[in-house]
Design an enzyme around this catalytic site. Structure first.
Site, mmCIF file in Angstrom:
data_model
loop_
_atom_site.group_PDB
_atom_site.id
_atom_site.type_symbol
_atom_site.label_atom_id
_atom_site.label_comp_id
_atom_site.label_asym_id
_atom_site.label_seq_id
_atom_site.Cartn_x
_atom_site.Cartn_y
_atom_site.Cartn_z
ATOM 1 N N GLU A 1 -0.516 -9.397 -1.079
ATOM 2 C CA GLU A 1 -1.956 -9.666 -0.977
ATOM 3 C C GLU A 1 -2.605 -9.678 -2.369
ATOM 4 O O GLU A 1 -3.434 -10.533 -2.673
ATOM 5 C CB GLU A 1 -2.613 -8.623 -0.060
ATOM 6 C CG GLU A 1 -2.203 -8.861 1.400
ATOM 7 C CD GLU A 1 -2.611 -7.742 2.345
ATOM 8 O OE1 GLU A 1 -2.388 -6.572 2.011
ATOM 9 O OE2 GLU A 1 -3.166 -8.052 3.418
ATOM 10 N N GLY B 1 0.568 -5.176 0.756
ATOM 11 C CA GLY B 1 -0.544 -5.217 -0.190
ATOM 12 C C GLY B 1 -0.129 -5.842 -1.521
ATOM 13 O O GLY B 1 -0.959 -6.389 -2.242
ATOM 14 N N GLU C 1 4.148 -5.489 7.249
ATOM 15 C CA GLU C 1 3.334 -4.425 7.861
ATOM 16 C C GLU C 1 3.651 -4.179 9.330
ATOM 17 O O GLU C 1 3.602 -3.051 9.800
ATOM 18 C CB GLU C 1 1.840 -4.758 7.712
ATOM 19 C CG GLU C 1 1.289 -4.603 6.302
ATOM 20 C CD GLU C 1 1.394 -5.878 5.474
ATOM 21 O OE1 GLU C 1 2.210 -6.765 5.809
ATOM 22 O OE2 GLU C 1 0.653 -5.988 4.481
ATOM 23 N N ALA D 1 0.857 -1.182 0.000
ATOM 24 C CA ALA D 1 0.000 0.000 0.000
ATOM 25 C C ALA D 1 0.890 1.227 0.000
ATOM 26 O O ALA D 1 2.060 1.151 0.371
ATOM 27 C CB ALA D 1 -0.869 -0.011 1.251
#
Ligand code: 3H9
Length: 737
Positions: free
Chosen positions: A138, A135, A158, A92
């Site tokens: 992911e 992310g 994270e 992200a």
């Protein structure tokens, strides 16, 4: 298909022009962030958001629209998703989190997009090079297949930002890699390489050679096959050993002391083993939000960006030419010299290490060998790599070969006369253009440079013990140091896998200058009635790696003793000074190395209270008329930490440190300050500068003005309701860096 509502995000993603798209052979649709092209029936979606293809606003929307177009195009049989430039997707966009937390932007979930990818009726192959982090992994796990370049890494880092995976990472990863590995990756954040990812079934294949070509070939192979959905896999969730979670919690309590995110990550993965996928995702989202809004995550995100900001120096633009460092020489094979020598060898730079006597040289080399061997034993270094690094080191007693060095690093005993003598000598031998770096931790770099005819090439390279381990390198700018020398030093720090922080030429530079009042307060506190264990324990519980008196014992009390003697003439008469440390040294109690110091140490260097030291402290305090009282933990922490903050504010005001964030980086990487508190200056911002100032005023009233003089900058920021963070932002904007 579920819809991804990236509504307020304004992007320039055009819908693919269907006519053009279908009318040419090598059909390409482009926008700034995500593009779609067709290669013989395989759609190639390329994410291009330099430098690391973060999932910034516009990227998820681009992926969604291109996947949808490809899914609807009858000419497409399978889809490959890849990243342009140096990496797949690094996660992200971390900058967006602050906007969400401040309420400037709503939090957008990636989950619907990932479901759309997973529900795509055509096989989606994720082609991964560089890093698929956070992310990015992911997104990758929502694809039906993953192929990796041999050098690729995947991870859920994270927790290092104080959060947990927030887009089903804790739910999909255990389904692919198994619960134990998912717990480890999500709770501790370290990435794994392609081979391990393959063995764990996170990756379906490793591509040797050109990744995209291999990925397209792979996609063609699976085009007619079913599309396995990660979220539907159950096999690796069955019969999970519940002790995995208990063990991980124990490990987190020990190695991530004080941090909340690792425990939340463990809880989220545990949920994957109890709950259906959707409910597991909902639980993950709840935990993610709790972490995101925590002070810990703000602190860790601050630390992430601070570490990257330190290399920006006003007046030294990124394009400043750097000296090429092909050969180095180090003077001194003691604790620091040996570590510095290893740093050069670790960066693949051939290095000569010189000592005055054979015995000291042999001792130094034996330590270097032992350090490498211990890394090999722990599996952190291959034997061949150890051999290679040792082969780069030339131990010797003479200056032979120094004339070829591009940099000479001095690491002799701390003492101005000796340093000047060494610098005068190496100035005579070194070739023109050779950088001369001193590892002094306190001394005036200009005075050292005055012993040479090249002050513009003299710089401080202050390493922290153990120099081969600690990441911090203070780069000390002398009055005449060239900007090219600073740029070279910053680049060298990076090459050594360290973080370089620029410091002005003040006694003790940034780190040690701040340490003086910190250690002073720790000693005053024991003189006033706290025990050594109280002081060490309060700061340890605050999160600092080691209490101040324990740290002094580790470093050796004689080091400060020597420095105090060097600077005794600067002490102001009538101003209180700590009374016990010199007496300990006079009794030969230098800390861990002599088995006695502030504490007693057994043969395994385990500390225990030393009644003799306690008696000495009490007796000294009584003789000096110091009132003894019971002192609470809060006072211990405030006096030590606010002493750091106040001195840091003095340094900022004087321009010795460029930014408050630089001071934080120094304390996080050189002094064991807990990253989840963001560093002393960030911590002060979280407490509020008004509160910090009020507390300092209180200490000033009680202990006298000379030692607790509030820094003018602290007062100014406090009175205007500002913060160190705001100070940095304004300064950076004004400097345009
Ligand atoms: C996440 O994904 C949460 C998810 O679960 C989703 C929830 C919904 N964002 O480090 P470098 C910048 S959380 C924004 O010098 P390297 C960096 O600041 C995220 N910016 O390069 C720097 O900018 P500048 C999980 C980022 O080659 C520039 O890129 N992901 C981001 O030494 C170059 O960075 C992570 O935690 C980002 N995600 O190392 C990965 N990443 O030039 C964090 C980098 O202006 N990133 N930047 O100073 C890294 O670990 C390293 O950057 C990486 C590259 C290994 C990728």
């Amino acid at each position: 298909m579920a819809s991804f509502t990236g509504d307020e995000v304004q992007t320039s993603i055009p819908q693919v022009d269907r006519l053009t798209y279908q009318s040419v052979d090598c059909r390409t649709a482009m926008n700034e962030l995500v593009s779609l092209s067709l290669r013989d029936g395989i759609a190639v979606i390329t994410i291009s958001n330099p430098p690391v293809n973060a999932l910034s606003p516009g990227v998820p929307e681009g992926i969604r629209s291109t996947v949808e177009s490809a899914a609807n195009d009858p000419a497409v049989s399978a889809i490959v998703v890849t990243g342009a430039g140096r990496t797949f997707i690094a996660g992200a966009d971390i900058r967006e989190f602050a906007k969400v937390v401040s309420g400037e932007k709503p939090r957008r979930s990636l989950l619907p997009l990932l479901l759309e990818i997973e529900d795509c009726p055509k096989p989606v192959v994720m082609a991964i090079h560089g890093t698929a982090f956070g992310g990015g992994l992911e997104v990758a796990m929502a694809g039906h297949y993953r192929v990796l370049a041999a050098s690729a890494q995947v991870g859920q880092p994270e927790v290092k930002l104080g959060i947990i995976p927030g887009a089903a990472g804790t739910q999909r990863l255990p389904r692919l890699a198994g619960v134990a590995k998912a717990v480890e990756m999500c709770a501790f954040g370290d990435p794994i390489g392609a081979r391990e990812a393959h063995a764990l079934e996170i990756a379906d294949a490793i591509i040797e050679g050109d990744l995209l070509t291999g990925a397209i070939a792979f996609a063609r192979e699976v085009a007619a096959k079913p599309c396995p959905k990660t979220r539907e896999r159950q096999k690796k969730l069955r019969d999970t050993d519940p002790s995995i979670f208990a063990k991980a919690r124990q490990r987190a309590e020990k190695t991530r002391r004080g941090q909340t995110a690792p425990l939340a990550a463990i809880e989220a993965v545990e949920a994957a083993t109890r709950l259906p996928f959707d409910a597991g995702c909902a639980h993950e989202a709840e935990l993610f939000d709790r972490c995101l809004y925590s002070t810990q995550s703000k602190a860790l995100i601050h630390a992430f960006f601070a570490e990257r900001a330190v290399s920006r120096i006003p007046g030294v633009p990124q394009e400043t030419p750097v000296y090429e460092i092909r050969r180095a020489a180090v003077i001194g094979a003691g604790t620091m010299g040996g570590g510095i020598t290893m740093n050069y060898a670790n960066a693949s730079i051939p290095v000569i290490v010189k000592e005055a006597g054979q015995e000291a040289l042999d001792r130094g080399m034996a330590v270097i060998r032992r350090n490498y061997a211990s890394s090999v034993k722990k599996g952190k270094l291959a034997q061949a790599e150890m051999d290679h690094r040792l082969s780069l080191i030339t131990p010797q007693l003479t200056y032979d070969g120094f004339e070829q060095a591009d940099i000479i690093a001095e690491a002799v005993f701390e003492g101005m006369a000796l340093k000047k003598q060494v610098f005068a000598e190496i100035d005579r031998i070194a070739k023109p253009g050779c950088i001369l770096a001193s590892n002094t931790s306190y001394l005036d770099i200009d005075e050292i440079a005055s012993a040479t005819r090249r002050p513009q090439l003299v710089v401080g390279h202050h390493y922290f013990s153990p120099a081969n381990v600690m990441r911090l390198l203070e780069i000390v700018r002398g009055r005449d140091t060239d900007k090219e020398v600073l740029a070279t030093s910053m680049a060298l720090a990076k090459r050594m896998n360290k973080v370089g922080v620029l410091a002005g030429n003040a006694r003790g530079f940034i780190g040690n200058r701040m340490l003086t009042p910190y250690l002073r307060e720790a000693q005053f506190l024991v003189e006033e009635g706290a025990s050594v264990e109280d002081v060490n324990g309060a700061l340890y519980d605050f999160g600092i790696a080691m209490g101040p008196l324990a740290m002094s014992d580790l470093a050796g009390l004689d080091v400060g003793w020597r420095a105090r003697r060097e600077f005794r003439h600067l002490e102001k008469p009538g101003v209180r000074v700590p009374l016990v440390a010199d007496q300990l040294c006079e009794q030969g109690r230098f800390g861990q190395k002599t088995g006695r110091g502030w504490s007693k140490y057994d043969e395994n260097r385990q500390p225990s209270p030393d009644p003799e030291t306690a008696a000495l402290i009490e007796q000294t305090a009584r003789k000096a008329g110091i009132e003894r009282r019971s002192i609470g933990r809060e006072e211990i922490v405030d006096r030590c930490v606010f002493a750091l903050v106040n001195e840091g504010a003095h340094l900022l005001g004087e321009g010795i440190a460029l930014r408050a964030a630089d001071i934080d980086v120094v304390y996080l990487n050189g002094y064991g300050f807990p990253a989840w508190r963001g560093g002393p200056m960030f911590y002060a911002d979280t407490v509020g500068l008004k509160t910090v100032l009020a507390r300092i005023e209180e200490f000033r009233e009680r202990h006298g003005g000379d030692l607790w003089l509030p820094a003018p900058l602290l007062r100014r920021l406090s009175e205007s309701g500002s913060s160190f963070g705001e100070f940095d932002r304004q300064k950076q904007a004004a400097a345009g860096v």
